[in-house]
Scaffold this motif. Structure first.
Motif, PDB file in Angstrom:
ATOM      1  N   LEU A  13      49.143  34.336  44.373  1.00  9.07           N
ATOM      2  CA  LEU A  13      47.881  34.716  43.548  1.00  9.07           C
ATOM      3  C   LEU A  13      47.946  36.074  43.105  1.00  9.07           C
ATOM      4  O   LEU A  13      48.253  37.059  44.147  1.00  9.07           O
ATOM      5  CB  LEU A  13      46.484  34.400  44.296  1.00  9.07           C
ATOM      6  CG  LEU A  13      45.082  34.764  43.842  1.00  9.07           C
ATOM      7  CD1 LEU A  13      44.982  33.938  42.580  1.00  9.07           C
ATOM      8  CD2 LEU A  13      44.073  34.789  44.789  1.00  9.07           C
ATOM      9  N   ILE A  14      47.589  36.588  41.959  1.00 10.65           N
ATOM     10  CA  ILE A  14      47.711  37.938  41.525  1.00 10.65           C
ATOM     11  C   ILE A  14      46.385  38.375  40.909  1.00 10.65           C
ATOM     12  O   ILE A  14      45.676  37.529  40.097  1.00 10.65           O
ATOM     13  CB  ILE A  14      48.787  38.092  40.274  1.00 10.65           C
ATOM     14  CG1 ILE A  14      50.178  37.860  41.135  1.00 10.65           C
ATOM     15  CG2 ILE A  14      48.639  39.524  39.900  1.00 10.65           C
ATOM     16  CD1 ILE A  14      51.031  37.679  39.945  1.00 10.65           C
ATOM     17  N   ASP A  15      45.621  39.187  41.572  1.00  2.65           N
ATOM     18  CA  ASP A  15      44.356  39.734  41.239  1.00  2.65           C
ATOM     19  C   ASP A  15      44.346  40.655  40.353  1.00  2.65           C
ATOM     20  O   ASP A  15      44.495  41.777  40.610  1.00  2.65           O
ATOM     21  CB  ASP A  15      43.499  39.825  42.317  1.00  2.65           C
ATOM     22  CG  ASP A  15      41.929  39.897  42.092  1.00  2.65           C
ATOM     23  OD1 ASP A  15      41.495  40.179  40.729  1.00  2.65           O
ATOM     24  OD2 ASP A  15      41.185  40.262  43.036  1.00  2.65           O
ATOM     25  N   MET A  16      43.945  40.471  38.814  1.00  6.43           N
ATOM     26  CA  MET A  16      43.965  41.335  37.918  1.00  6.43           C
ATOM     27  C   MET A  16      42.584  41.846  37.269  1.00  6.43           C
ATOM     28  O   MET A  16      42.422  42.127  36.037  1.00  6.43           O
ATOM     29  CB  MET A  16      45.140  41.155  36.881  1.00  6.43           C
ATOM     30  CG  MET A  16      46.281  41.045  37.040  1.00  6.43           C
ATOM     31  SD  MET A  16      47.426  40.726  35.530  1.00  6.43           S
ATOM     32  CE  MET A  16      48.881  41.255  36.280  1.00  6.43           C
ATOM     33  N   THR A  17      41.663  41.872  38.196  1.00  7.68           N
ATOM     34  CA  THR A  17      40.275  41.520  38.075  1.00  7.68           C
ATOM     35  C   THR A  17      39.663  43.259  38.143  1.00  7.68           C
ATOM     36  O   THR A  17      38.653  43.323  37.709  1.00  7.68           O
ATOM     37  CB  THR A  17      39.262  40.755  38.834  1.00  7.68           C
ATOM     38  OG1 THR A  17      39.343  40.963  39.880  1.00  7.68           O
ATOM     39  CG2 THR A  17      39.545  39.473  38.254  1.00  7.68           C
TER      40      THR A  17
END
Length: 97
Positions: A43-47
């Protein structure tokens, strides 16, 4: 192969030629996919701390959380390609929009 790079907010860019799907994070299956991605470490969080409005699923199995809506991401890709990605659905049986 030319990579189509699309800005998905807050200085983050995604290679759209590697994207399998762009989905809304509100359904139960996408929530499960997010949880499984977090457990697997993909999972990559780009928020940048903002609310998640789109989930981008990559061909490598990575799941990206984005703060832009799926329509906005698709619109940006459409602007890059210069053609219509989202075509109107026909209103009647003749196939006319």
């Amino acid at each position: 192969m030319v990579a189509e790079l699309v800005h998905i907010g807050f200085g983050n860019i995604v290679a759209m030629n590697r994207v399998v799907a762009i989905a809304s994070p509100n359904s139960a299956p996408t929530k499960r996919a997010i949880q499984e991605g977090e457990n697997k470490g993909v999972l990559i969080d780009m928020t940048s701390g903002r609310r998640t409005k789109a989930i981008i699923i990559m061909d490598s199995g990575h799941i990206i959380k984005a703060a832009l809506s799926p329509e906005t991401v698709a619109g940006r890709l459409q602007a890059i390609r210069g053609s219509s990605l989202l075509k109107p659905e026909p209103d009647d049986e003749k196939g006319e929009p």
